[in-house]
Design a protein around this motif. Structure first.
Motif, short mmCIF file in Angstrom:
data_model
loop_
_atom_site.label_atom_id
_atom_site.label_comp_id
_atom_site.label_asym_id
_atom_site.label_seq_id
_atom_site.Cartn_x
_atom_site.Cartn_y
_atom_site.Cartn_z
N ASN A 104 0.76 -1.49 0.07
CA ASN A 104 0.04 0.12 0.28
C ASN A 104 1.07 1.08 -0.02
OD1 ASN A 104 -1.82 1.93 -0.03
ND2 ASN A 104 -2.89 0.59 2.14
N LEU A 105 0.93 1.88 -0.97
CA LEU A 105 1.91 3.39 -1.13
C LEU A 105 0.95 4.63 -0.66
CD1 LEU A 105 2.52 2.50 -4.61
CD2 LEU A 105 3.80 2.67 -2.89
N ALA A 106 -0.78 4.57 -0.22
CA ALA A 106 -1.87 5.03 -0.16
C ALA A 106 -1.05 6.54 1.36
CB ALA A 106 -2.54 5.20 0.36
N GLY A 107 -0.48 5.91 2.23
CA GLY A 107 0.80 6.94 3.46
C GLY A 107 1.37 7.66 1.99
N THR A 108 2.10 7.90 1.24
CA THR A 108 3.12 8.41 0.82
C THR A 108 2.88 9.64 0.61
OG1 THR A 108 3.86 7.22 -0.91
CG2 THR A 108 4.90 9.27 -1.43
N LYS A 109 4.25 10.60 0.77
CA LYS A 109 3.09 12.30 1.73
C LYS A 109 4.74 12.80 0.95
CE LYS A 109 0.89 11.26 5.91
NZ LYS A 109 0.01 11.38 5.22
N HIS A 110 5.95 12.71 0.44
CA HIS A 110 6.34 13.34 0.18
C HIS A 110 6.87 12.97 -2.31
CE1 HIS A 110 7.42 14.96 3.52
NE2 HIS A 110 7.15 13.75 4.05
N GLY A 111 7.08 14.10 -2.20
CA GLY A 111 7.61 13.78 -3.64
C GLY A 111 6.70 13.73 -4.69
#
Length: 163
Positions: free
Chosen positions: A13-20
């Motif tokens: 799960n990548l939904a928590g990515t906040k950067h870039g």
């Protein structure tokens, strides 16, 4: 293991990515999904609630990357925990002559229909635009025959309990 991906792989799960760039995509996706949820709710208006899940008031996002090698594909599947699903294609090699690399909707796995399913609706996946569809809709990808990779970001809107 237990996934419908053939000749390819999926991320967690990548939904928590906040950067870039991915973080910017997630933020934009969340905003877009508020509109898409409302649109799907309008489409479902009037359908007997015995047949369809209610529009979620609260939800969380599941997002994963899928990379398919040449001849890679997704077997027919649906997303039982989701309410609305979709996919963003970063690279989607396709062929118009035999629909290689296309997405198909509406055909369950052969084991469920004895191999006698009616034809589904196939669509050439667009690179960029964001197709969404009800999570209960069976879908698959036709194996692509390009030498390169097929890369996408798939997602589910998952209703929260009590929401």
């Amino acid at each position: 293991v237990g996934k419908t991906t053939r000749d390819g792989r999926q991320s967690g799960n990548l939904a928590g990515t906040k950067h870039g760039a991915l973080g910017a995509f997630v933020a934009t996706l969340r905003e877009t999904l508020v509109e898409r949820i409302a649109a799907q709710a309008r489409q479902q208006a009037g359908i007997d609630p015995a047949y369809i899940a209610p529009t979620p008031a609260q939800w969380h996002l599941n997002l994963w990357a899928t990379v398919l090698d040449p001849n890679g594909h997704q077997d027919p599947h649906l997303h039982p925990s989701g309410w609305l699903s979709g996919v963003y294609y970063l690279r989607a090699p396709t062929r118009a002559d035999d629909h290689a690399g296309w997405i198909e909707f509406g055909v369950p796995p052969a084991v469920l229909c004895g191999g006698n399913a009616n034809a589904g609706k196939q669509a050439r996946p667009p690179e960029g635009p964001l197709p969404t569809f009800p999570s209960y809709l069976y879908h698959r990808t036709v194996p692509h025959r390009d030498d390169g990779l097929r890369i996408s970001l798939a997602f589910d809107v998952v209703p929260l309990p009590g929401g």
